[in-house]
Design an enzyme around this catalytic site. Sequence first.
Site, PDB file in Angstrom:
ATOM      1  CD  GLU A 110       4.902 -40.939  -3.583  1.00  0.00           C
ATOM      2  OE1 GLU A 110       5.340 -40.754  -2.432  1.00  0.00           O
ATOM      3  OE2 GLU A 110       3.974 -41.726  -3.859  1.00  0.00           O
ATOM      4  CE1 TYR A 122      15.828 -41.599  -2.353  1.00  0.00           C
ATOM      5  CE2 TYR A 122      14.537 -40.287  -3.886  1.00  0.00           C
ATOM      6  CZ  TYR A 122      15.018 -40.516  -2.614  1.00  0.00           C
ATOM      7  OH  TYR A 122      14.685 -39.664  -1.590  1.00  0.00           O
TER       8      TYR A 122
HETATM    9  C1  LIG Z   1      18.929 -36.333  -1.323  1.00  0.00           C
HETATM   10  C2  LIG Z   1      19.713 -36.528  -0.021  1.00  0.00           C
HETATM   11  C3  LIG Z   1      18.856 -37.276   0.994  1.00  0.00           C
HETATM   12  C4  LIG Z   1      20.959 -37.375  -0.344  1.00  0.00           C
HETATM   13  O1  LIG Z   1      21.695 -37.557   0.847  1.00  0.00           O
HETATM   14  P1  LIG Z   1      23.267 -37.247   0.877  1.00  0.00           P
HETATM   15  O2  LIG Z   1      23.780 -37.709   2.192  1.00  0.00           O
HETATM   16  O3  LIG Z   1      23.493 -35.850   0.500  1.00  0.00           O
HETATM   17  O4  LIG Z   1      23.796 -38.178  -0.321  1.00  0.00           O
HETATM   18  P2  LIG Z   1      24.945 -39.275  -0.288  1.00  0.00           P
HETATM   19  O5  LIG Z   1      26.225 -38.666   0.130  1.00  0.00           O
HETATM   20  O6  LIG Z   1      24.471 -40.461   0.467  1.00  0.00           O
HETATM   21  O7  LIG Z   1      25.056 -39.564  -1.860  1.00  0.00           O
HETATM   22  C5  LIG Z   1      24.551 -40.748  -2.423  1.00  0.00           C
HETATM   23  C6  LIG Z   1      24.421 -40.536  -3.919  1.00  0.00           C
HETATM   24  O8  LIG Z   1      23.380 -39.609  -4.200  1.00  0.00           O
HETATM   25  C7  LIG Z   1      23.745 -38.842  -5.359  1.00  0.00           C
HETATM   26  N1  LIG Z   1      23.921 -37.454  -4.940  1.00  0.00           N
HETATM   27  C8  LIG Z   1      23.835 -36.960  -3.686  1.00  0.00           C
HETATM   28  N2  LIG Z   1      24.015 -35.628  -3.698  1.00  0.00           N
HETATM   29  C9  LIG Z   1      24.217 -35.275  -4.989  1.00  0.00           C
HETATM   30  C10 LIG Z   1      24.444 -34.041  -5.641  1.00  0.00           C
HETATM   31  N3  LIG Z   1      24.513 -32.890  -4.964  1.00  0.00           N
HETATM   32  N4  LIG Z   1      24.583 -34.049  -6.986  1.00  0.00           N
HETATM   33  C11 LIG Z   1      24.510 -35.205  -7.675  1.00  0.00           C
HETATM   34  N5  LIG Z   1      24.298 -36.419  -7.107  1.00  0.00           N
HETATM   35  C12 LIG Z   1      24.145 -36.445  -5.790  1.00  0.00           C
HETATM   36  C13 LIG Z   1      25.040 -39.402  -5.868  1.00  0.00           C
HETATM   37  O9  LIG Z   1      24.711 -40.446  -6.776  1.00  0.00           O
HETATM   38  C14 LIG Z   1      25.632 -39.960  -4.597  1.00  0.00           C
HETATM   39  O10 LIG Z   1      26.575 -40.966  -4.832  1.00  0.00           O
HETATM   40  P3  LIG Z   1      28.138 -40.567  -4.993  1.00  0.00           P
HETATM   41  O11 LIG Z   1      28.470 -39.618  -3.867  1.00  0.00           O
HETATM   42  O12 LIG Z   1      28.822 -41.893  -4.893  1.00  0.00           O
HETATM   43  O13 LIG Z   1      28.238 -39.913  -6.327  1.00  0.00           O
HETATM   44  C15 LIG Z   1      20.197 -35.167   0.577  1.00  0.00           C
HETATM   45  O14 LIG Z   1      21.007 -34.520  -0.375  1.00  0.00           O
HETATM   46  C16 LIG Z   1      19.076 -34.246   0.999  1.00  0.00           C
HETATM   47  O15 LIG Z   1      18.607 -34.312   2.135  1.00  0.00           O
HETATM   48  N6  LIG Z   1      18.645 -33.369   0.078  1.00  0.00           N
HETATM   49  C17 LIG Z   1      17.592 -32.381   0.398  1.00  0.00           C
HETATM   50  C18 LIG Z   1      16.292 -33.073   0.745  1.00  0.00           C
HETATM   51  C19 LIG Z   1      15.847 -34.029  -0.323  1.00  0.00           C
HETATM   52  O16 LIG Z   1      15.836 -33.708  -1.514  1.00  0.00           O
HETATM   53  N7  LIG Z   1      15.442 -35.243   0.109  1.00  0.00           N
HETATM   54  C20 LIG Z   1      14.914 -36.253  -0.785  1.00  0.00           C
HETATM   55  C21 LIG Z   1      13.489 -35.970  -1.068  1.00  0.00           C
HETATM   56  S1  LIG Z   1      12.804 -37.193  -2.201  1.00  0.00           S
END
Ligand SMILES: CC(C)(COP(=O)(O)OP(=O)(O)OC[C@H]1O[C@@H](n2cnc3c(N)ncnc32)[C@H](O)[C@@H]1OP(=O)(O)O)[C@@H](O)C(=O)NCCC(=O)NCCS
Length: 153
Positions: A110, A122
């Site tokens: 979710e 996702y």
């Molecule tokens: C969501 C989360 C898990 C993503 O992990 P991350 O290590 O930051 O993301 P990644 O570096 O692996 O990025 C993968 C892709 O996600 C997307 N993405 C990640 N951060 C982003 C941002 N700030 N803005 C837009 N797209 C983003 C992009 O598509 C990215 O691909 P790209 O870098 O090639 O453009 C992390 O940002 C997080 O922990 N956020 C807060 C908690 C949360 O929201 N968890 C998910 C709950 S459902």
Amino acid sequence: MSAVLSEALVYRPMAAADVDAILAIECEIYAHPWTAGNFRDSLQAGYSCWVIESGGFVVGYGVLMIGVNEAHVLNLSVAAGWQRRGLGRSLLTYFIEIARSCESQRIFLEVRPSNRSARALYAETGFRELYVRRNYYPADSGHEDAILMGLDL
Ligand SMILES: CC(C)(COP(=O)(O)OP(=O)(O)OC[C@H]1O[C@@H](n2cnc3c(N)ncnc32)[C@H](O)[C@@H]1OP(=O)(O)O)[C@@H](O)C(=O)NCCC(=O)NCCS
């Protein structure tokens, strides 16, 4: 599964001793964080709980529930200072591998409609939006819907 070494990052199963460090991150990155009890219950229930460590510090973590024929990502989190370096994608990919190895047919999660970065991750990983669970999450304004997403394995 045992710990997996990937460059300077170590992926290893979560332990109860990690919960304090995880909670510090959780409170930093979520307006409505999980509690210590949520993590302890997940460990106790035998869910697949993992942390990513760098230099002995937890920098990411997640919780995957494996059920009959399907798996559910319950938590996927990266510490604020470590975001946008590929950790979230690699942990999600790892969860997909674990689910496949457990012969899950589908993996679900979710996400809040307002969480654009997670939704982008996702979607690019192949998850499709299936339907909306109304008023699923607590929010400052009351409740926020959840989008249920799924990926066929
Ligand atoms: C969501 C989360 C898990 C993503 O992990 P991350 O290590 O930051 O993301 P990644 O570096 O692996 O990025 C993968 C892709 O996600 C997307 N993405 C990640 N951060 C982003 C941002 N700030 N803005 C837009 N797209 C983003 C992009 O598509 C990215 O691909 P790209 O870098 O090639 O453009 C992390 O940002 C997080 O922990 N956020 C807060 C908690 C949360 O929201 N968890 C998910 C709950 S459902």
